[in-house]
Design an enzyme around this catalytic site. Structure first.
Site, PDB file in Angstrom:
ATOM      1  N   HIS A  80       0.794  -1.231   0.000  1.00 35.48           N
ATOM      2  CA  HIS A  80       0.000   0.000   0.000  1.00 35.48           C
ATOM      3  C   HIS A  80       0.832   1.291   0.000  1.00 35.48           C
ATOM      4  O   HIS A  80       0.247   2.385  -0.044  1.00 35.48           O
ATOM      5  CB  HIS A  80      -0.914   0.023   1.224  1.00 35.48           C
ATOM      6  CG  HIS A  80      -0.139   0.161   2.495  1.00 35.48           C
ATOM      7  ND1 HIS A  80       0.561  -0.894   3.042  1.00 35.48           N
ATOM      8  CD2 HIS A  80       0.096   1.229   3.276  1.00 35.48           C
ATOM      9  CE1 HIS A  80       1.181  -0.460   4.128  1.00 35.48           C
ATOM     10  NE2 HIS A  80       0.917   0.819   4.299  1.00 35.48           N
ATOM     11  N   HIS A  95       1.673   7.035  -0.329  1.00 38.65           N
ATOM     12  CA  HIS A  95       0.769   6.175   0.449  1.00 38.65           C
ATOM     13  C   HIS A  95      -0.501   6.028  -0.369  1.00 38.65           C
ATOM     14  O   HIS A  95      -1.267   6.981  -0.514  1.00 38.65           O
ATOM     15  CB  HIS A  95       0.476   6.804   1.810  1.00 38.65           C
ATOM     16  CG  HIS A  95      -0.056   5.824   2.795  1.00 38.65           C
ATOM     17  ND1 HIS A  95      -1.357   5.359   2.754  1.00 38.65           N
ATOM     18  CD2 HIS A  95       0.541   5.201   3.829  1.00 38.65           C
ATOM     19  CE1 HIS A  95      -1.534   4.502   3.737  1.00 38.65           C
ATOM     20  NE2 HIS A  95      -0.398   4.383   4.405  1.00 38.65           N
TER      21      HIS A  95
END
Length: 178
Positions: A80, A95
């Site tokens: 992620h 992110h």
């Protein structure tokens, strides 16, 4: 005749020698730009991780490939999120989504490895945007200069559009010499 050419070249060289060359940070994903202050996560919104901007993929996005934000070395990669460090020192965190760590990699595929040398626009991870949103998670994706001031960059106008690999912002200030 060559005098004007030399004069012009000399002026540009003198100006360039007086300041560091800006490093462009590319958008990891296509979508709508927002300033960090609008990110639905207080850690990013308050600039606690560093200054930057965020990208929100379009509502109809399917599987997207998140790309490297700048030339450098991959110093961390997770399903992620990832960090790429420029040779001159600054590191940029991408992110992908908010609270997506809780998916434990589901909906993501890692395409790059720690230690890889990448160029801006190289594939890093892929994400199934529809899947992430089906879990009621935001796809708002912060792009942050680690250990920088919250106001390190001029925030983008909310709502502007950018393509993956398109210019997001420049790293601020003088860069350390190596």
């Amino acid at each position: 005749m060559s005098t004007p050419d030399v004069s012009t070249a000399g002026t540009g060289t003198a100006e360039a020698a007086g300041r560091a060359r800006a490093i462009s940070v590319a958008s990891p994903l296509p979508g709508r730009l927002i300033p960090l202050g609008e990110v639905p996560d207080p850690v990013f919104a308050k600039g606690l991780v560093g200054g930057g901007a965020a990208v929100i993929p379009d509502d109809d996005a399917g599987v997207l490939t998140a790309v490297a934000p700048l030339d450098g070395r991959v110093i961390k990669v997770m399903p992620h999120a990832y960090i790429v460090q420029h040779a001159s020192g600054p590191a940029v965190l991408v992110h992908v989504g908010i609270d997506t760590v809780g998916l434990k990699g589901e909906g993501f595929s890692v395409l790059a490895q720690k230690g890889d040398h990448v160029r801006a626009g190289d594939p890093m991870i892929s994400v199934d945007v529809s899947f992430v949103r089906s879990k009621n998670l935001s796809m708002c994706s912060p792009v942050v200069i680690l250990d920088s001031a919250p106001d390190a960059i001029e925030p983008p106008a909310s709502g502007g559009r950018v393509e993956a690999g398109g210019h997001l912002f420049d790293l601020p200030g003088q860069l350390p010499e190596k």
